[in-house]
Design an enzyme around this catalytic site. Structure first.
Site, mmCIF file in Angstrom:
data_model
loop_
_atom_site.group_PDB
_atom_site.id
_atom_site.type_symbol
_atom_site.label_atom_id
_atom_site.label_comp_id
_atom_site.label_asym_id
_atom_site.label_seq_id
_atom_site.Cartn_x
_atom_site.Cartn_y
_atom_site.Cartn_z
ATOM 1 N N GLY A 49 -8.018 3.314 125.665
ATOM 2 C CA GLY A 49 -7.448 3.439 124.328
ATOM 3 C C GLY A 49 -8.348 2.756 123.314
ATOM 4 O O GLY A 49 -9.025 1.777 123.644
ATOM 5 N N GLN A 54 -10.802 -1.032 115.390
ATOM 6 C CA GLN A 54 -11.781 -1.602 116.333
ATOM 7 C C GLN A 54 -13.201 -1.095 116.080
ATOM 8 O O GLN A 54 -14.153 -1.693 116.574
ATOM 9 C CB GLN A 54 -11.375 -1.292 117.777
ATOM 10 C CG GLN A 54 -10.100 -2.018 118.214
ATOM 11 C CD GLN A 54 -9.774 -1.719 119.658
ATOM 12 O OE1 GLN A 54 -9.170 -0.702 119.962
ATOM 13 N NE2 GLN A 54 -10.197 -2.586 120.558
ATOM 14 N N CYS A 103 -8.900 -6.231 126.312
ATOM 15 C CA CYS A 103 -9.111 -5.532 125.051
ATOM 16 C C CYS A 103 -10.608 -5.420 124.795
ATOM 17 O O CYS A 103 -11.347 -6.391 124.995
ATOM 18 C CB CYS A 103 -8.449 -6.304 123.915
ATOM 19 S SG CYS A 103 -8.630 -5.515 122.314
ATOM 20 N N LEU A 104 -11.037 -4.250 124.347
ATOM 21 C CA LEU A 104 -12.453 -4.040 124.051
ATOM 22 C C LEU A 104 -12.930 -4.973 122.938
ATOM 23 O O LEU A 104 -14.124 -5.256 122.839
ATOM 24 C CB LEU A 104 -12.698 -2.578 123.656
ATOM 25 C CG LEU A 104 -12.349 -1.553 124.749
ATOM 26 C CD1 LEU A 104 -12.371 -0.140 124.186
ATOM 27 C CD2 LEU A 104 -13.285 -1.681 125.933
ATOM 28 N N HIS A 145 0.038 -1.898 122.919
ATOM 29 C CA HIS A 145 -1.217 -2.633 122.709
ATOM 30 C C HIS A 145 -2.047 -1.965 121.608
ATOM 31 O O HIS A 145 -2.515 -2.624 120.668
ATOM 32 C CB HIS A 145 -2.004 -2.675 124.026
ATOM 33 C CG HIS A 145 -3.364 -3.304 123.920
ATOM 34 N ND1 HIS A 145 -3.719 -4.438 124.602
ATOM 35 C CD2 HIS A 145 -4.474 -2.939 123.200
ATOM 36 C CE1 HIS A 145 -4.962 -4.760 124.289
ATOM 37 N NE2 HIS A 145 -5.452 -3.857 123.454
ATOM 38 N N GLU A 146 -2.215 -0.634 121.715
ATOM 39 C CA GLU A 146 -3.057 0.073 120.737
ATOM 40 C C GLU A 146 -2.418 0.073 119.350
ATOM 41 O O GLU A 146 -3.111 -0.115 118.341
ATOM 42 C CB GLU A 146 -3.329 1.510 121.193
ATOM 43 C CG GLU A 146 -4.158 1.624 122.463
ATOM 44 C CD GLU A 146 -5.479 0.873 122.394
ATOM 45 O OE1 GLU A 146 -6.057 0.749 121.307
ATOM 46 O OE2 GLU A 146 -5.917 0.379 123.445
ATOM 47 N N HIS A 149 -2.913 -2.914 117.162
ATOM 48 C CA HIS A 149 -4.173 -2.992 116.415
ATOM 49 C C HIS A 149 -4.009 -2.483 114.980
ATOM 50 O O HIS A 149 -4.777 -2.865 114.097
ATOM 51 C CB HIS A 149 -5.265 -2.167 117.105
ATOM 52 C CG HIS A 149 -5.913 -2.853 118.271
ATOM 53 N ND1 HIS A 149 -6.605 -4.032 118.146
ATOM 54 C CD2 HIS A 149 -5.986 -2.517 119.580
ATOM 55 C CE1 HIS A 149 -7.082 -4.392 119.329
ATOM 56 N NE2 HIS A 149 -6.708 -3.496 120.219
HETATM 57 ZN ZN ZN Z 1 -7.213 -3.732 122.241
#
Ligand code: ZN
Length: 182
Positions: A49, A54, A103-104, A145-146, A149
């Site tokens: 995701g 991000q 998380c990225l 989670h997404e 953001h």
């Molecule tokens: Zn994340």
């Protein structure tokens, strides 16, 4: 194909509430290119995701796709490729379930996060049509989670026990019963 750089925790853009898209913006050529870049950027890092903030775009868009071919998530089932604009979450079942999230934008770390196990998400798709989805279990956590953001939240904000924040290379995954997400 354009792989965009993923910004990391500490960048103030990750702490902003993202702006909504208008239907005209969703259907624009500019947004089509942004979407392609998001899928390319996600594929380049093998994630499941990615939210627009991000990659430095403070707009309400996220893409999510779970793949059973992922080496990191052997029990994961394939899902469709979700394109989610302007989402609104409604909790359907407040019972909390926990996963080891990553998380990225917080590379190298994992933390244990509990979230409601079932949600409904109302959103606009890539044709600016109103859609909704009702989801549970692991996919419900991925969506929460997404979508966090898009309101300036990171999974570390949702942790109840900060002692579970760990570097991946110090974790012994075989000893963890819960699934791992990133
Ligand atoms: Zn994340």
């Amino acid at each position: 194909m354009t792989v965009r750089q993923i910004i990391k925790m500490g960048n103030p853009l990750l702490r902003k509430v993202a702006d909504e898209f208008t239907p005209e913006e969703i259907k624009s050529a500019e947004t089509k290119i942004l979407l392609e870049d998001m899928w390319d950027s996600l594929a380049a890092v093998g994630g499941i995701g990615l939210a627009a903030p991000q990659i430095g775009i403070s707009k309400q868009l996220t893409v999510i796709k779970l793949s059973e071919e992922s080496d990191r998530y052997p029990d994961m089932e394939d899902t469709e490729a979700f394109v989610i604009f302007n989402p609104k979450i409604t909790v359907l079942d407040e019972t909390e379930q926990g996963f080891w999230e990553g998380c990225l934008s917080v590379p190298g770390l994992r933390g244990f996060v509990e979230r409601p196990r079932s949600i409904r998400v109302d959103y606009l798709d890539e044709n600016a049509e109103s859609m909704y989805i009702e989801i549970e279990d692991f996919l419900a956590t991925v969506f929460q989670h997404e979508l966090d953001h898009l309101i300036g939240k990171l999974y570390v904000d949702r942790m109840k026990d900060i002692t579970t924040l760990m570097f991946e290379d110090e974790m012994i995954f075989e000893e963890l019963e819960e699934e791992v997400l990133d």
